[in-house]
Design a protein around this motif. Structure first.
Motif, PDB file in Angstrom:
ATOM      1  N   HIS A  83       0.818  -1.218   0.000  1.00  0.00           N
ATOM      2  CA  HIS A  83       0.000   0.000   0.000  1.00  0.00           C
ATOM      3  C   HIS A  83       0.855   1.274   0.000  1.00  0.00           C
ATOM      4  N   ILE A  84       2.174   1.118   0.128  1.00  0.00           N
ATOM      5  CA  ILE A  84       3.064   2.284   0.075  1.00  0.00           C
ATOM      6  C   ILE A  84       3.368   2.548  -1.395  1.00  0.00           C
ATOM      7  N   PRO A  85       3.063   3.742  -1.882  1.00  0.00           N
ATOM      8  CA  PRO A  85       3.339   4.047  -3.289  1.00  0.00           C
ATOM      9  C   PRO A  85       4.830   3.900  -3.620  1.00  0.00           C
ATOM     10  N   LEU A  86       5.099   3.435  -4.833  1.00  0.00           N
ATOM     11  CA  LEU A  86       6.469   3.190  -5.273  1.00  0.00           C
ATOM     12  C   LEU A  86       7.334   4.443  -5.174  1.00  0.00           C
ATOM     13  N   HIS A  87       6.804   5.620  -5.529  1.00  0.00           N
ATOM     14  CA  HIS A  87       7.626   6.828  -5.466  1.00  0.00           C
ATOM     15  C   HIS A  87       8.042   7.142  -4.029  1.00  0.00           C
TER      16      HIS A  87
END
Length: 182
Positions: A83-87
């Protein structure tokens, strides 16, 4: 608001997990505020809630509180890391690459002082640790705060030289002085 708060907690869990060194409050703040991930109040709220919920464990030594993941924090991260965005993961990983060495050095080097209420002197405690193992600790009593600050600063700036000199002096056998005949 709720999703942002959950994301912030996951970001902090990810940071603390990936750097694999107990992080001080100021080091976490350096990341979160310096990278504009969250503001000061959001950070305080996240850390407080994660400690209260047993996701983070704290240990205080030499006036510094450091945070590590608990088993529950580790499990939560494993379940929700996607759920942590890649950026944001990239931001965290770049921060770790750029700062891990200095954070590790800060963790392994300590120099603090406090005033002895009985004598009025300042006690300076300098230490060097490697992988949580104490390599050297020195306690010195000085009469002024300025001397105490200078010793702390010099310890941190010249640690390799000081450690080498002290160790060399302590393990070198003294030369026998020849007696002078009269």
């Amino acid at each position: 608001m709720e999703n942002k708060q959950v994301e912030n907690k996951l970001i902090l869990l990810y940071l603390i997990d990936k750097i694999d060194i107990p992080l001080s409050h100021s080091q976490i703040s350096q990341f979160a505020l310096g990278e504009s991930i969250m503001n000061y109040f959001e950070l305080q709220e996240c850390l407080g809630e994660m400690i209260e919920s047993d996701y983070l464990e704290t240990a205080t030594e030499n006036n510094t509180t450091r945070h590590t993941l608990t088993e529950q924090g580790q499990q939560t991260l494993e379940l929700f890391e996607t759920h942590i965005p890649l950026h944001l993961k990239n931001k965290i990983n770049n921060f770790i690459l750029e700062n891990r060495r200095s954070i590790k050095r800060d963790y392994e080097t300590s120099a603090n002082y406090f005033k002895d209420t009985n004598t009025g002197d300042f006690i300076v405690k300098c230490g060097l640790y490697e992988d949580e193992k104490m390599m050297m600790e020195i306690n010195i009593s000085v009469v002024s705060r300025e001397h105490a600050k200078l010793i702390c600063s010099n310890w941190k700036q010249n640690l390799a030289t000081l450690y080498g000199d002290i160790l060399s002096t302590l393990i070198t056998k003294p030369e026998k002085k020849e007696e002078i005949e009269e």
